[in-house]
Design a protein around this motif. Structure first.
Motif, PDB file in Angstrom:
ATOM      1  N   SER A 185       6.061   4.650  19.433  1.00  0.00           N
ATOM      2  CA  SER A 185       5.306   3.391  18.718  1.00  0.00           C
ATOM      3  C   SER A 185       5.993   2.920  17.465  1.00  0.00           C
ATOM      4  O   SER A 185       5.790   2.147  17.396  1.00  0.00           O
ATOM      5  N   SER A 186       6.893   4.057  17.288  1.00  0.00           N
ATOM      6  CA  SER A 186       7.313   3.350  15.983  1.00  0.00           C
ATOM      7  C   SER A 186       8.559   1.925  16.770  1.00  0.00           C
ATOM      8  O   SER A 186       9.264   1.421  15.721  1.00  0.00           O
TER       9      SER A 186
ATOM     10  N   ASN B 214       4.335   9.239  19.262  1.00  0.00           N
ATOM     11  CA  ASN B 214       4.947   8.442  18.183  1.00  0.00           C
ATOM     12  C   ASN B 214       6.283   7.543  17.917  1.00  0.00           C
ATOM     13  O   ASN B 214       6.870   6.407  16.890  1.00  0.00           O
TER      14      ASN B 214
ATOM     15  N   ARG C 121       1.012   5.418   0.111  1.00  0.00           N
ATOM     16  CA  ARG C 121      -0.015   6.818   0.949  1.00  0.00           C
ATOM     17  C   ARG C 121       0.020   7.486  -0.140  1.00  0.00           C
ATOM     18  O   ARG C 121       1.123   7.391  -0.748  1.00  0.00           O
ATOM     19  N   PRO C 122      -0.170   8.687   0.391  1.00  0.00           N
ATOM     20  CA  PRO C 122      -0.263  10.129  -0.606  1.00  0.00           C
ATOM     21  C   PRO C 122       0.668  10.851   0.160  1.00  0.00           C
ATOM     22  O   PRO C 122       1.411  10.365   0.956  1.00  0.00           O
TER      23      PRO C 122
ATOM     24  N   ARG D 127       0.797  -0.837  -0.084  1.00  0.00           N
ATOM     25  CA  ARG D 127      -0.089  -0.035  -0.396  1.00  0.00           C
ATOM     26  C   ARG D 127       1.206   1.061   0.043  1.00  0.00           C
ATOM     27  O   ARG D 127       1.740   1.088   0.794  1.00  0.00           O
TER      28      ARG D 127
ATOM     29  N   GLN E  77       8.302   1.445   6.583  1.00  0.00           N
ATOM     30  CA  GLN E  77       9.705   2.357   7.763  1.00  0.00           C
ATOM     31  C   GLN E  77       8.367   3.642   8.210  1.00  0.00           C
ATOM     32  O   GLN E  77       6.988   3.435   8.280  1.00  0.00           O
ATOM     33  N   THR E  78       8.635   3.914   8.883  1.00  0.00           N
ATOM     34  CA  THR E  78       7.890   4.747   9.603  1.00  0.00           C
ATOM     35  C   THR E  78       7.196   6.081   9.004  1.00  0.00           C
ATOM     36  O   THR E  78       7.915   6.713   8.000  1.00  0.00           O
ATOM     37  N   GLY E  79       6.307   6.322   9.224  1.00  0.00           N
ATOM     38  CA  GLY E  79       5.476   7.535   8.910  1.00  0.00           C
ATOM     39  C   GLY E  79       5.188   6.412   7.142  1.00  0.00           C
ATOM     40  O   GLY E  79       4.007   7.548   6.625  1.00  0.00           O
ATOM     41  N   SER E  80       5.427   5.429   7.150  1.00  0.00           N
ATOM     42  CA  SER E  80       4.587   4.615   5.707  1.00  0.00           C
ATOM     43  C   SER E  80       3.327   4.661   5.269  1.00  0.00           C
ATOM     44  O   SER E  80       2.499   4.390   5.303  1.00  0.00           O
ATOM     45  N   GLY E  81       2.246   4.585   7.128  1.00  0.00           N
ATOM     46  CA  GLY E  81       1.218   4.350   7.518  1.00  0.00           C
ATOM     47  C   GLY E  81       1.099   2.804   7.626  1.00  0.00           C
ATOM     48  O   GLY E  81      -0.681   1.932   7.482  1.00  0.00           O
ATOM     49  N   LYS E  82       1.310   2.188   8.644  1.00  0.00           N
ATOM     50  CA  LYS E  82       1.046   1.250   9.301  1.00  0.00           C
ATOM     51  C   LYS E  82       0.370   1.224   9.942  1.00  0.00           C
ATOM     52  O   LYS E  82      -0.863   0.467   9.737  1.00  0.00           O
ATOM     53  N   THR E  83      -0.057   2.024  10.437  1.00  0.00           N
ATOM     54  CA  THR E  83      -1.374   1.963  12.304  1.00  0.00           C
ATOM     55  C   THR E  83      -2.132   2.830  11.270  1.00  0.00           C
ATOM     56  O   THR E  83      -3.190   1.814  11.393  1.00  0.00           O
ATOM     57  N   TYR E  84      -2.455   3.599   9.826  1.00  0.00           N
ATOM     58  CA  TYR E  84      -3.514   4.578   9.434  1.00  0.00           C
ATOM     59  C   TYR E  84      -3.775   3.496   8.677  1.00  0.00           C
ATOM     60  O   TYR E  84      -5.059   2.571   8.500  1.00  0.00           O
TER      61      TYR E  84
HETATM   62  N1  LIG Z   1      -2.703   5.988   2.815  1.00  0.00           N
HETATM   63  C1  LIG Z   1      -2.655   6.929   3.837  1.00  0.00           C
HETATM   64  N2  LIG Z   1      -3.814   7.885   3.105  1.00  0.00           N
HETATM   65  C2  LIG Z   1      -3.609   9.282   4.081  1.00  0.00           C
HETATM   66  N3  LIG Z   1      -3.010   9.376   4.785  1.00  0.00           N
HETATM   67  C3  LIG Z   1      -2.141   8.825   5.340  1.00  0.00           C
HETATM   68  C4  LIG Z   1      -1.688   7.525   4.790  1.00  0.00           C
HETATM   69  N4  LIG Z   1      -1.037   6.688   5.542  1.00  0.00           N
HETATM   70  C5  LIG Z   1      -0.369   7.255   5.551  1.00  0.00           C
HETATM   71  N5  LIG Z   1      -1.004   8.203   6.524  1.00  0.00           N
HETATM   72  C6  LIG Z   1      -0.666   9.807   7.467  1.00  0.00           C
HETATM   73  O1  LIG Z   1       0.655   9.307   7.124  1.00  0.00           O
HETATM   74  C7  LIG Z   1       0.872   9.874   9.050  1.00  0.00           C
HETATM   75  C8  LIG Z   1       2.021   8.703   9.730  1.00  0.00           C
HETATM   76  O2  LIG Z   1       0.903   7.326   8.982  1.00  0.00           O
HETATM   77  P1  LIG Z   1       1.211   6.303  10.251  1.00  0.00           P
HETATM   78  O3  LIG Z   1       1.635   7.289  12.106  1.00  0.00           O
HETATM   79  O4  LIG Z   1      -0.412   5.311   9.645  1.00  0.00           O
HETATM   80  O5  LIG Z   1       2.410   5.852  10.601  1.00  0.00           O
HETATM   81  P2  LIG Z   1       3.239   4.420  10.891  1.00  0.00           P
HETATM   82  O6  LIG Z   1       4.067   3.340   9.674  1.00  0.00           O
HETATM   83  O7  LIG Z   1       2.966   3.945  11.687  1.00  0.00           O
HETATM   84  O8  LIG Z   1       4.385   5.363  11.264  1.00  0.00           O
HETATM   85  P3  LIG Z   1       4.555   4.908  13.135  1.00  0.00           P
HETATM   86  O9  LIG Z   1       6.269   3.189  12.755  1.00  0.00           O
HETATM   87  O10 LIG Z   1       6.531   5.757  13.728  1.00  0.00           O
HETATM   88  O11 LIG Z   1       4.051   4.187  13.826  1.00  0.00           O
HETATM   89  C9  LIG Z   1      -0.410   9.820   9.265  1.00  0.00           C
HETATM   90  O12 LIG Z   1      -0.333  11.207   9.481  1.00  0.00           O
HETATM   91  C10 LIG Z   1      -1.311   8.868   9.097  1.00  0.00           C
HETATM   92  O13 LIG Z   1      -2.722   9.813   8.640  1.00  0.00           O
END
Ligand SMILES: Nc1ncnc2c1ncn2[C@@H]1O[C@H](COP(=O)(O)OP(=O)(O)OP(=O)(O)O)[C@@H](O)[C@H]1O
Length: 850
Positions: free
Chosen positions: A498-499, A495, A309-310, A307, A393-400
């Motif tokens: 959490s990463s 955060n 993310r934008p 997946r 990676q961190t911020g790539s959208g895993k939690t989202y």
């Molecule tokens: N597919 C998506 N569409 C819109 N926004 C997204 C998407 N994926 C991630 N984001 C946004 O990007 C940011 C980082 O996403 P997220 O916290 O899920 O990353 P993560 O991989 O879980 O990071 P970490 O490893 O630090 O926990 C958030 O603000 C989230 O809302």
């Protein structure tokens, strides 16, 4: 995209006469000797003749430049091309220089048909095209799921398989059902819990009770699979449930069961959905439910989804490029990596990957669920343990991505419990915990520290883990939110922290024994959702801060271990190396018996994340490409750690092997460079694996530079040896005379390793880390060697230029050789150390041989 031409000095035109200036201190012969290199019209003679002629040439000029040439030939292995004087080879050299800079070669070259570390799904043809400034790896794939195209569950679920007439019948029936839904809300008809008044108010929420499992808190008793389950026909239809959903949105109930479609393609609230599933239409007699075999094979054991993310606001503000393109309707994506040539001009390198599904930035969470978890939900009523994890990676959208999945799955589970499995005593339990720094914390119980224990039957128990029996979505939602809040606020860095942790939410389906709720319910299946720590955190092992280093090592260990377990699972290996890390240990019960795994690789699109994105995709590809039926994986060709440490590097042998040198000479430079570029692809596809590295070094003993880069398909198919298998099990996959020896059979041979070798997990981790470091150092050394080869080639070219100063040549050659020697010595020292540690831990034992 730039075309870079050669430096004029590097060109040697046909018919050109090269001049070698005599050493000022005076070698024999005239001050300038002239060597006709080739004539424009002369056809290139065969390799043997070439060699002879060059030898003759050398000998014939003994009085002039001959000594110099002899000196050069002795000084370096790489002088062999100097002796190559035919035009064809000269051209090859010209090409090679171009290609090593990533330019000039035209047309596709089929380099390696096998797999490299990373972007190749096994069994696929791979081509590399190095054209102009663009390197492109194109992996056309025989898709694992033949009905590729589109992005729906049909790719994953082999739900067809039914005769057309039956499909028509399904459609007809479902259309009828859509028309005839009565809106009955079944869950209200049969409350799953005793009256609220009978429980303390603290256990009520939103009118719904929440009660921790006071029967066996924290014990994940997944091994109690003696529950009487549903009749075959019901299971079959439940299994076919996604197929129904593909056809339409409706429900089929009849003869005491129902297959429950969800809000397919739309966000729908629970009431809407529940209300739509109450029709009691009889099942058509013409419909033949899928067989057990079809049912179990309908969902792949491993599914890898990517997946993207934008771009976020920050990245847009920084004017970062989106470097990932996803073709609509394709399961592939391309990463456009910006690279620099030696002259610092930019070029793009394309990396193409193919997965089971690729979801672009416009895909909703609902679609993600539909593509990933939804199809496996019915299976967990049938003794299946499923695991869904997000990697990236961190911020790539895993939690989202992960956040909404448990809730959606819970909706499905509750629906099935209320409808298809009504009155069968199924219960749903939720637990939520975190692994941080190798320790477990209960996220639903104020981060209480948890202990993991293994009982005599090797059942893993998380002592103290609070499980909540739930029967409403609201309750589950509250619990999930509570857990998430605890996760992010429970540690100082929110955060950031959490990463660095893995969060595991588990939905366990249990069943009361004989319908008696007073007896402990037995577990039937489980669905685990894992929001993994940021993958790049595993690389923090060189950080100065000790804590960060330890965390990084732990994360690294767990990510590697997870991959190994998935791999073993997909191979139906008897032995699953779950002991590789805390993460895999706690997931042990999900790795035994019938299991399903969904990996969602989350990637960031911005150019600044390119390296991490490629690493994520390579990890994902590795998981997928190693899966059964997906690669030409062959244990018999797996090179193991033992072998690689047992064979010391021996460049000196290579250098001294004149027969091989002449063979290399005969093969010419074009082959070397072609192979060299294969090597680079292998390396850039990921990391040079231990087996590749080993192959490299083994070859280096008996072959020359050119051959060192000549990886066979088989070798590139190989996987790095299991790094994370428990204790000496890690080294148990051995090729012996070309025959595979399975891990499980070796593990049984207790005489080959000492169970007490490792006092703690840390020791094992240290050893594994040392191995990683060794491989990394080896890789660097190989890269350095390649640079040295280039430098030597330049030096050789220049040696032919008129006016070349011999003293400068000698000085530079000396420096090059010293550099080469220093690299080898350093690597050898590391290797010796590692070998020593292996021996201390009794890992290297000769008794492993047959
Ligand atoms: N597919 C998506 N569409 C819109 N926004 C997204 C998407 N994926 C991630 N984001 C946004 O990007 C940011 C980082 O996403 P997220 O916290 O899920 O990353 P993560 O991989 O879980 O990071 P970490 O490893 O630090 O926990 C958030 O603000 C989230 O809302």
């Amino acid at each position: 995209m730039h075309e870079v031409s050669h430096k004029p000095g590097n060109h040697i035109a046909p018919g050109h006469v090269l001049h070698i200036q005599r050493h000022p201190l005076g070698l024999d012969g005239p001050s300038v000797s002239r060597h006709p290199i080739w004539t424009g019209s002369a056809p290139s003679p065969g390799p043997a003749t070439d060699f002879e002629s060059s030898s003759n040439s050398m000998g014939g000029n003994r009085g002039s430049g001959g000594h110099l040439l002899a000196l050069l030939a002795c000084s370096s292995l790489f002088l062999s091309p100097l002796l190559s004087v035919d035009r064809r080879r000269r051209k090859s050299r010209g090409d090679s220089r171009r290609e090593s800079c990533g330019r000039g070669r035209e047309g596709p070259i089929s380099l390696i048909g096998g797999r490299m570390n990373g972007a190749v799904v096994g069994g696929r043809q791979m081509q590399q095209r190095t054209g102009g400034q663009l390197h492109q790896r194109q992996y056309s794939s025989d898709q694992i799921f033949p009905e590729a195209g589109g992005g729906g569950a049909s790719k994953w679920l082999q739900l067809g398989g039914l005769p057309a007439s039956q499909q028509v019948e399904y459609s007809r029936m479902l259309r009828n059902m859509q028309r005839g839904m009565s809106g009955e809300f079944l869950s209200s008809a049969e409350p799953l819990t005793p009256p609220i008044s009978s429980r303390p108010s603290s256990q009520r929420k939103n009118g719904e009770e929440v009660f921790p499992n006071d029967l066996s808190p924290g014990i994940l008793d997944i091994h109690s699979f003696d529950t009487e389950l549903l009749p075959e026909v019901i299971l079959s239809l439940v299994s076919a449930f996604p197929y129904f959903k593909l056809l339409c949105c409706g429900q089929m109930t009849g003869a005491g069961f129902g297959a429950l479609p969800l809000g397919y393609g739309h966000e729908r609230n629970l009431d809407d959905i529940e209300a739509s599933f109450s029709s009691n239409r009889p099942l058509s007699r013409n419909i033949v439910p899928p067989s057990e075999k079809e049912k179990t094979s309908s969902v792949a054991k491993i599914k890898v989804v990517v997946r993207k993310r934008p771009l976020n606001k920050k990245e847009i503000a920084k004017k970062e490029d989106d470097i990932i393109t996803i073709e609509p309707g394709c399961n592939s994506l391309t990463v456009h990596e910006t690279k620099f040539k030696v002259d610092l001009t930019e070029y793009l390198e394309k990396h193409e990957f193919v997965f089971d599904a690729v979801l672009d930035e416009n895909v909703s969470n609902e679609e993600v669920y539909h593509e990933t978890v939804e199809p496996i939900v019915p299976a967990i009523f049938n003794r299946t343990k499923a695991t869904c994890f997000a990697y990236g990676q961190t911020g790539s959208g895993k939690t989202y991505t992960m956040h909404p999945l448990p809730l959606k799955a819970s909706q499905d589970i509750l629906r099935l419990m209320h409808h298809a499995y009504r009155n069968q005593g199924f219960q749903l339990f939720v637990s939520f915990f975190e692994i941080y720094g190798g320790k477990l914390f209960d996220l639903l119980n104020d981060r209480r520290k948890l202990c993991m224990r293994e009982d005599g039957k090797q059942k893993v128990c998380i002592v103290g883990l609070q499980e909540y029996r739930v029967s409403s979505i609201d309750t589950i939602k509250d619990l999930i939110e509570k857990g998430n809040a605890t996760r992010s606020t429970g540690t100082t860095g929110a955060n950031e922290e959490s990463s660095r942790s893995h969060a595991i939410l588990q939905l366990a389906i249990k069943k009361s024994v004989d319908g008696n709720e007073s007896k402990p319910a037995r577990i039937c299946g489980k669905l685990s959702f894992i929001d993994l720590a940021g993958s790049e955190r595993g690389a923090d092992t060189t950080d100065n801060d000790k804590q960060t280093r330890i965390e990084g090592a732990e994360i690294n260990k767990s990510l590697l271990a997870l991959k190994e377990c998935i791999r073993a699972l997909d191979n139906d290996q008897v032995h699953i190396p779950f002991r590789g890390s805390k993460l895999t240990e706690v997931l042990r019960d999900s790795f035994v018996g019938d299991s399903r795994t969904v990996m969602i690789s989350c990637i960031s699109p911005n150019s600044g994340s390119c390296e991490h994105t490629l690493n994520t995709l390579r990890y994902a590809d590795r998981v997928k490409s190693l899966s059964k039926g997906n690669s030409k994986k062959d244990l018999s060709s797996t090179t193991n750690l033992r072998e690689s440490v047992a064979a010391p590097l021996s460049f000196s042998k290579t250098e001294g092997n004149t027969a091989d040198a002449s063979e290399n000479y005969k093969r010419g430079w074009s082959k070397q460079i072609e192979n060299e570029s294969s090597f680079f692809s292998a390396r850039e596809d990921g990391i040079l694996t231990a087996s590749q590295a080993n192959h490299f070094q083994v070859n280096s003993r008996s072959s020359t530079t050119a051959e060192m880069f000549n990886y066979s398909e088989d070798v590139l198919e190989q996987e790095k040896p299991s790094l994370m298998k428990g204790k000496a099990e890690a080294y148990a996959v051995l090729p012996t005379n070309g025959k595979a020896r399975r891990v499980d059979s070796l593990v049984k041979r207790k005489d080959v390793f000492d169970e007490d070798s490792f006092d703690s997990d840390d020791e094992l981790a240290d050893l594994l880390k040392e191995e990683e470091d060794l491989v990394t150092a080896h890789r660097r050394q190989v890269e350095a060697t390649l640079n040295i080869v280039r430098e030597e080639m330049r030096l050789l070219d220049e040696a032919y230029q008129p006016g070349n100063q011999l003293d400068e040549y000698v000085t530079r050659l000396n420096a090059i050789l010293s550099q080469k020697a220093a690299g080898i010595v350093e690597l050898q020292a590391r290797l010796t150390n590692f070998q020593k540690h292996l021996t201390e831990k009794h890992v290297l034992v000769s008794s492993l041989a047959p």
